[in-house]
Design a protein around this motif. Structure first.
Motif, short mmCIF file in Angstrom:
data_model
loop_
_atom_site.label_atom_id
_atom_site.label_comp_id
_atom_site.label_asym_id
_atom_site.label_seq_id
_atom_site.Cartn_x
_atom_site.Cartn_y
_atom_site.Cartn_z
N ASP A 102 -3.02 7.93 -2.86
CA ASP A 102 -4.13 8.35 -3.19
C ASP A 102 -4.59 9.28 -1.90
N PHE B 155 -2.87 6.45 3.13
CA PHE B 155 -3.96 5.99 4.10
C PHE B 155 -3.45 5.92 5.39
N GLN C 247 -11.76 6.39 -5.74
CA GLN C 247 -12.44 7.14 -4.58
C GLN C 247 -13.65 7.69 -4.90
N GLY D 79 -10.93 2.13 -2.96
CA GLY D 79 -10.56 2.59 -1.73
C GLY D 79 -11.78 3.60 -1.15
N GLY D 80 -11.57 3.98 -0.07
CA GLY D 80 -12.37 4.80 0.65
C GLY D 80 -13.73 4.06 1.14
N LEU D 81 -13.79 2.70 1.24
CA LEU D 81 -14.97 2.34 2.00
C LEU D 81 -14.30 1.46 3.06
N ALA D 82 -15.45 1.22 4.15
CA ALA D 82 -15.04 0.52 5.34
C ALA D 82 -14.39 1.63 6.11
N VAL D 83 -14.77 2.90 5.93
CA VAL D 83 -14.27 4.01 6.79
C VAL D 83 -15.44 4.68 7.55
N ILE E 155 -6.52 3.58 -7.79
CA ILE E 155 -7.71 3.37 -6.62
C ILE E 155 -8.75 4.28 -7.03
N CYS F 234 -7.65 9.17 1.09
CA CYS F 234 -9.14 8.39 1.31
C CYS F 234 -9.53 9.41 2.63
N ASP G 148 0.93 -1.27 0.12
CA ASP G 148 -0.04 -0.13 0.09
C ASP G 148 1.04 1.25 0.03
N SER G 149 0.29 2.34 -0.56
CA SER G 149 1.20 3.56 -1.06
C SER G 149 1.55 4.50 0.04
N MET H 177 -9.90 -2.36 -0.68
CA MET H 177 -9.05 -2.36 0.22
C MET H 177 -9.43 -2.16 1.60
N GLY H 178 -8.99 -2.92 2.56
CA GLY H 178 -8.94 -2.83 4.09
C GLY H 178 -10.35 -3.36 4.40
#
Ligand code: PRF
Length: 373
Positions: free
Chosen positions: A147, A97, A190, A216-220, A188, A149, A93-94, A247-248
């Motif tokens: 990215d 996040f 968003q 990305g940007g989910l389960a947040v 990713i 998030c 992962d970059s 992701m995640g």
């Protein structure tokens, strides 16, 4: 002979897919769960134990490794695969996040993210170019764009701004990606919980032509039905022949539902972190080993299953180790959880190949609901 990065789809059942990703370090059966190995270790597990649970790929983090022990040092020591003695595929992962969730004094601007290390307070700058340079130094097989998030719920202007910044960083990340044979960069998507922003993000990234796409940007912070609705909207926008990575995420239920919507890859700290705290996932649902009711229970967690740990040790023993904060308790509980997540994905792959994924999902959920544990 050099290996190319490829994704072959073997079977489809509705929108669910069963395939194989090939990288410079071997093949990954999908749908795949990737254990998280943040600091060049899947916590509490030897690499061969992680492999024995059925994992084809583990995840590493730019953020942690750049701070300690340092990307240049890992490169001098032969790269991340050699350093941690994991000869199979690695996805990294970059960093953005993790900066937002762990670092202090974070500042995001067009150039990148500036932050203070959570370890010693030292100041660092992470740009898309530097993130890709670090992932190349690590020798990562699947490298993620930088990215931004944002957490949910959030205001639309903040979601929109982060989505557009992530698109610009996708261009810069792709331009900076070195791409040795058998390596790939993933974009990713968003856009938070805003359907039109999700579509806009996906379409712009597809135009840039990446070898794989993450959501990305989910389960947040959003409820599961919002996450699944976003997947329903995003998945049809993505090229069917490229891998898709959520992701995640997540719980076993999240994984089953996302596979049904066409997701091929997952990572999450849940099985490893929960295991270290005495929470175990099994065919019969979730169990908290700290609970006093297990203290005299001689039964293993799953006597008839194929997990060498869940079929062997008594609940009383696991309860004792967990309550005593013994290292072995963390090892065994992590093993049980990673084993369960891998078996869940093996079952999904088989069910998709046999065109019975909906039944598999229903039977698996019924097993959790019976709750006889
Ligand atoms: N972006 C990146 N890593 C991530 C996420 C993201 O949105 C998430 C969100 N669930 C987890 N890990 N780069």
């Amino acid at each position: 002979m050099s290996v190319r990065f490829t994704f072959d789809i073997h079977a489809r059942d509705g929108t669910a897919r069963n395939g194989t990703i090939t990288t410079a370090h071997g093949s990954v059966a999908t749908p795949a769960f990737m254990p998280v190995g943040t600091a060049a270790t899947v916590k509490a597990m030897l690499p061969e134990q992680v492999r024995a649970t059925g994992a084809d790929v583990v995840l590493g983090n730019v953020y942690h490794l750049m701070l300690r022990p340092g990307a240049e040092r890992i490169a001098r020591l032969g790269g991340l695969h050699h350093f941690m003695d994991w000869p199979h595929t690695i996805l990294t992962d970059s960093g953005g996040f993790q900066v937002m969730s762990l670092a202090s004094m974070r500042k995001i601007d067009e150039q990148g993210v500036t932050f203070a290390s959570h370890i010693d307070g030292s100041k660092h700058v992470l740009t898309p170019e530097r993130s890709m340079e670090i992932q190349a130094l690590l020798g990562s097989d699947i490298q993620m764009q930088l990215d931004e998030c944002v957490s949910l719920p959030n205001e639309r202007p903040a979601i929109e701004k982060a989505m557009h910044l992530s698109l610009r960083w996708a261009e810069r990340s792709k331009a900076a990606f070195g791409g040795k044979p058998g390596q790939a960069i993933f974009a990713i998507v968003q856009g938070g919980d805003q359907a039109d922003l999700r579509v806009q993000s996906a379409r712009a990234l597809v135009d840039m032509d990446f070898p794989g796409y993450a959501v990305g940007g989910l389960a947040v912070g959003e409820p599961q039905d919002v996450m699944l609705r976003m997947l329903d909207i995003v998945a049809p926008e993505l090229p069917p022949e490229r891998p898709r990575y959520l992701m995640g995420v997540g719980t076993p239920d999240d994984l089953l539902e996302a596979v049904a919507r066409g997701i091929d890859m997952f990572d999450c700290v849940m099985p490893t972190r929960a295991g270290r705290h005495g929470l175990c996932y099994t065919r019969f649902g979730k169990i908290n080993l700290k609970n006093a009711r297990h203290a005299d229970d001689p039964r293993p967690l799953d006597a008839d299953g194929d997990c060498p740990v869940a079929s062997r040790y008594s609940r009383a023993y696991l309860h004792h180790l967990t309550r005593s904060n013994e290292i072995l308790g963390m090892v065994l509980n992590t093993w049980i959880n990673l084993g369960y997540y891998q078996r869940l994905m093996q079952g999904a792959r088989r069910a998709i190949a046999e065109s019975r994924y909906a039944d598999y999902m229903a039977e698996t959920k019924a097993g959790w609901a019976a709750g006889d544990i």
